[in-house]
Scaffold this active site. Structure first.
Site, PDB file in Angstrom:
ATOM      1  N   HIS A  26      51.222  62.643  20.980  1.00 48.20           N
ATOM      2  CA  HIS A  26      52.506  62.796  20.310  1.00 48.20           C
ATOM      3  C   HIS A  26      53.128  61.441  20.002  1.00 48.20           C
ATOM      4  O   HIS A  26      52.730  60.407  20.542  1.00 48.20           O
ATOM      5  CB  HIS A  26      53.469  63.627  21.163  1.00 48.20           C
ATOM      6  CG  HIS A  26      53.874  62.961  22.451  1.00 48.20           C
ATOM      7  ND1 HIS A  26      53.032  62.860  23.535  1.00 48.20           N
ATOM      8  CD2 HIS A  26      55.035  62.362  22.822  1.00 48.20           C
ATOM      9  CE1 HIS A  26      53.654  62.237  24.528  1.00 48.20           C
ATOM     10  NE2 HIS A  26      54.875  61.923  24.113  1.00 48.20           N
TER      11      HIS A  26
ATOM     12  N   ASP B 122      56.981  59.779  20.039  1.00 45.36           N
ATOM     13  CA  ASP B 122      58.310  60.057  20.588  1.00 45.36           C
ATOM     14  C   ASP B 122      59.340  60.246  19.472  1.00 45.36           C
ATOM     15  O   ASP B 122      59.400  59.461  18.517  1.00 45.36           O
ATOM     16  CB  ASP B 122      58.760  58.909  21.485  1.00 45.36           C
ATOM     17  CG  ASP B 122      58.034  58.877  22.818  1.00 45.36           C
ATOM     18  OD1 ASP B 122      57.535  59.932  23.246  1.00 45.36           O
ATOM     19  OD2 ASP B 122      57.958  57.787  23.422  1.00 45.36           O
TER      20      ASP B 122
ATOM     21  N   HIS C 234      50.728  58.581  21.768  1.00 40.75           N
ATOM     22  CA  HIS C 234      50.291  58.367  23.147  1.00 40.75           C
ATOM     23  C   HIS C 234      50.113  59.689  23.873  1.00 40.75           C
ATOM     24  O   HIS C 234      50.569  60.745  23.418  1.00 40.75           O
ATOM     25  CB  HIS C 234      51.260  57.447  23.905  1.00 40.75           C
ATOM     26  CG  HIS C 234      52.650  57.980  24.024  1.00 40.75           C
ATOM     27  ND1 HIS C 234      53.543  57.994  22.979  1.00 40.75           N
ATOM     28  CD2 HIS C 234      53.316  58.515  25.081  1.00 40.75           C
ATOM     29  CE1 HIS C 234      54.697  58.511  23.375  1.00 40.75           C
ATOM     30  NE2 HIS C 234      54.577  58.845  24.642  1.00 40.75           N
TER      31      HIS C 234
ATOM     32  N   ARG D 221      61.877  54.806  31.488  1.00 42.05           N
ATOM     33  CA  ARG D 221      61.611  54.569  30.070  1.00 42.05           C
ATOM     34  C   ARG D 221      62.902  54.324  29.298  1.00 42.05           C
ATOM     35  O   ARG D 221      63.932  54.950  29.567  1.00 42.05           O
ATOM     36  CB  ARG D 221      60.893  55.767  29.447  1.00 42.05           C
ATOM     37  CG  ARG D 221      60.280  55.473  28.101  1.00 42.05           C
ATOM     38  CD  ARG D 221      60.040  56.744  27.297  1.00 42.05           C
ATOM     39  NE  ARG D 221      61.262  57.230  26.683  1.00 42.05           N
ATOM     40  CZ  ARG D 221      61.304  58.110  25.678  1.00 42.05           C
ATOM     41  NH1 ARG D 221      60.192  58.589  25.185  1.00 42.05           N
ATOM     42  NH2 ARG D 221      62.456  58.522  25.187  1.00 42.05           N
TER      43      ARG D 221
END
Length: 307
Positions: free
Chosen positions: A133, A135, A283, A298
């Site tokens: 996917h 982000d 990723h 993150r």
């Protein structure tokens, strides 16, 4: 006269499956050569992923260092740092600030510091990021990048993989490139995040997160390189195609990320950091460590509308 043996065919007769050489360019053909005075750069593959040495990310990041970090990310698309001990949320925000402002994922749990998401997985909270996917592709201006720090990792497993979507585009057949040129696709969070929500929760998020459209092939906002921009959890359909055409074409396009030649894999250690260009790569967080614990922090970096 004996006839020659037929050429073996793969079991899955898909256009992406072929033998031999693939086109693997690290940068666009006209990109200037990069030089680094402050960074050590150790490539992990010839075209995607490099481990960076010689920099302490807990120190001040001056403009010359920031410029080299930005250049390294454009060149390698994902860069890695080891042994960044004493790295605080404030250092995390300062590092992300080299590229832009932080952007919250509306579905992630918040950390103790604004802008920093804390992703803790264990026997009670199973990781679900193990799908290729990009982000925030369900947003009108998807995240430009992400900065991920390992806080606690299992003794083995829990790696992350990234796939170069410039290589994914370059290796499409000429027929497929012509077919997707100018097409747009709908991106929507409901089929993935909405699967664990009530109808009331979906309706509440829908008010600020409607479906959006992005080109199937985008130009990178900083390099101009063509990139394939569809992903399995968020891209729901290509505009203007029938259901049958959508299924056939999307199957071919989303499978591109799964080709090993386009990928790099990173083994996490405590105090490791990864920064990736969220437009240039997809990723996949490998979920092979259950029920052991894995804790990451993150920051996503706000992006711009894609063209």
């Amino acid at each position: 006269m004996a006839m020659p043996a037929p050429t073996p065919r793969p079991v899955l007769d898909k256009p992406l499956l072929h033998y031999g050489r693939r086109v693997l360019e690290r940068t666009a053909p006209d990109a200037p050569s990069a030089e680094y005075r402050l960074l050590g750069v150790r490539p992990l593959t010839p075209h995607i992923g490099a481990e960076i040495s010689g920099v302490d990310l807990t120190g001040r990041i001056g403009e010359e260092l920031a410029a080299e970090l930005r250049q390294a990310l454009l060149e390698w698309k994902v860069i890695f740092f080891r042994d960044q001990r004493g790295f605080t949320p404030e250092h995390h925000l300062a590092l992300a600030g080299v590229w832009g402002e932080p952007e919250a994922n509306p579905f992630f749990p918040r950390g103790e510091t604004a802008g920093v998401s804390r992703l803790a997985k264990d026997a009670m909270a199973v990781g679900q990021e193990n799908i290729w996917h990009s982000d925030h592709s369900f947003m009108a201006a998807p995240a430009l990048g992400s900065v991920l720090r390992a806080v606690e990792v299992p003794p083995e497993g829990g790696d992350t993989m990234w796939a170069d979507m410039g290589a994914a585009y370059d290796n499409l057949s000429e027929e497929t490139k012509a077919r997707v040129e100018g097409l747009t696709a709908v991106h929507d969070w409901v089929p993935s995040w909405g699967a664990v929500m009530t109808e009331e929760q979906i309706a509440r998020f829908r008010r600020t997160l409607p479906p959006v459209e992005h080109p199937v092939v985008v130009r990178h906002p900083r390099t101009g390189r063509k990139l394939l921009y569809v992903n399995e959890p968020f891209t729901t359909r290509i505009v203007g195609l029938s259901d049958e055409e959508n299924r056939e074409l999307l199957d071919t396009l989303v499978l591109q990320a799964r080709i090993p030649e386009y990928q790099v894999r990173f083994r996490w250690q405590p105090d490791s950091i990864a920064i990736w260009d969220n437009i240039a790569v997809q990723h996949y967080a490998i979920n092979d460590y259950y029920p052991r614990r894995r804790v990451m922090e993150r920051i996503a970096i706000a992006g711009v509308p894609l063209s």
